[in-house]
Design a protein around this motif. Structure first.
Motif, mmCIF file in Angstrom:
data_model
loop_
_atom_site.group_PDB
_atom_site.id
_atom_site.type_symbol
_atom_site.label_atom_id
_atom_site.label_comp_id
_atom_site.label_asym_id
_atom_site.label_seq_id
_atom_site.Cartn_x
_atom_site.Cartn_y
_atom_site.Cartn_z
ATOM 1 N N MET A 7 0.831 -1.203 0.000
ATOM 2 C CA MET A 7 0.000 0.000 0.000
ATOM 3 C C MET A 7 0.869 1.257 0.000
ATOM 4 O O MET A 7 1.905 1.289 0.655
ATOM 5 N N GLU A 11 -3.084 5.054 0.603
ATOM 6 C CA GLU A 11 -3.918 3.851 0.648
ATOM 7 C C GLU A 11 -3.963 3.300 2.073
ATOM 8 O O GLU A 11 -5.019 2.884 2.550
ATOM 9 N N MET A 15 -7.093 2.643 4.446
ATOM 10 C CA MET A 15 -7.283 1.325 5.054
ATOM 11 C C MET A 15 -7.395 1.449 6.564
ATOM 12 O O MET A 15 -8.215 0.767 7.197
ATOM 13 N N TRP A 19 -10.469 0.054 8.897
ATOM 14 C CA TRP A 19 -10.322 -0.764 10.104
ATOM 15 C C TRP A 19 -10.972 -0.086 11.309
ATOM 16 O O TRP A 19 -11.586 -0.744 12.134
ATOM 17 N N LEU A 54 -7.065 -0.424 -3.562
ATOM 18 C CA LEU A 54 -7.041 -1.396 -2.470
ATOM 19 C C LEU A 54 -7.749 -2.689 -2.873
ATOM 20 O O LEU A 54 -7.309 -3.782 -2.516
ATOM 21 N N TYR A 59 -6.834 -6.074 -0.761
ATOM 22 C CA TYR A 59 -6.985 -5.712 0.644
ATOM 23 C C TYR A 59 -8.437 -5.584 1.081
ATOM 24 O O TYR A 59 -8.736 -5.705 2.269
ATOM 25 N N ILE A 60 -9.335 -5.291 0.151
ATOM 26 C CA ILE A 60 -10.738 -5.104 0.522
ATOM 27 C C ILE A 60 -11.665 -5.771 -0.484
ATOM 28 O O ILE A 60 -11.269 -6.088 -1.603
ATOM 29 N N TYR A 72 -17.432 -1.280 2.118
ATOM 30 C CA TYR A 72 -16.084 -1.808 1.996
ATOM 31 C C TYR A 72 -15.774 -2.695 3.190
ATOM 32 O O TYR A 72 -16.013 -2.328 4.333
ATOM 33 N N PRO A 74 -12.675 -5.121 4.877
ATOM 34 C CA PRO A 74 -11.266 -5.528 4.803
ATOM 35 C C PRO A 74 -11.149 -7.040 4.666
ATOM 36 O O PRO A 74 -11.934 -7.786 5.242
ATOM 37 N N GLN A 78 -6.316 -5.496 10.874
ATOM 38 C CA GLN A 78 -5.213 -4.576 11.128
ATOM 39 C C GLN A 78 -4.065 -5.329 11.789
ATOM 40 O O GLN A 78 -2.898 -5.104 11.461
#
Length: 127
Positions: A7, A11, A15, A19, A54, A59-60, A72, A74, A78
């Motif tokens: 990322m 980004e 993110m 989270w 992302l 990532y998502i 969205y 994840p 995290q």
């Protein structure tokens, strides 16, 4: 994580907001969260660009409940991301993950009692 899937700073900031929000994450919630944290109001279009990146990087996931607005989600926590970051850095510097983590803590400000207790618990689990 593959090198080309890393990322960018922006980004990662988006993110981090995803989270923090946790559930029913929408563009407007991300805009509000980032403005609260940094006093900077990104446009929904700008957030959309980072969201697409992302998604492409894995990532998502984007869903559309009731076909009304995008939500969205994840695909990694995290904590999982942070662990991967520590492993990546430790590997780069040819250090053990545990040693690198302790080295990082040694330069930190004084630990709170909760942080010290968690560190003791983690060290106990390693034995």
């Amino acid at each position: 994580m593959k090198k080309n899937n890393r990322m960018t700073d922006r980004e990662l900031t988006v993110m981090k907001a995803i989270w923090a929000i946790k559930e029913d994450v929408t563009t407007s919630k991300i805009v509000r969260q980032l403005q609260e944290w940094y006093g900077e109001k990104l446009t929904p279009q700008a957030i959309g660009v980072y969201i697409e990146k992302l998604k492409k990087k894995g990532y998502i996931r984007i869903t559309k409940p009731d076909n009304y607005y995008k939500v969205y989600e994840p695909l990694l926590s995290q904590e999982e991301f942070m662990q991967e970051q520590v492993r990546t850095i430790a590997s780069f510097w040819n250090k053990s993950t545990a040693r690198y983590g302790i080295m990082a803590l040694s330069g930190a400000e004084e630990l709170t009692e909760e942080e010290a207790e968690e560190l003791r618990r983690i060290l106990d689990e390693l034995n």
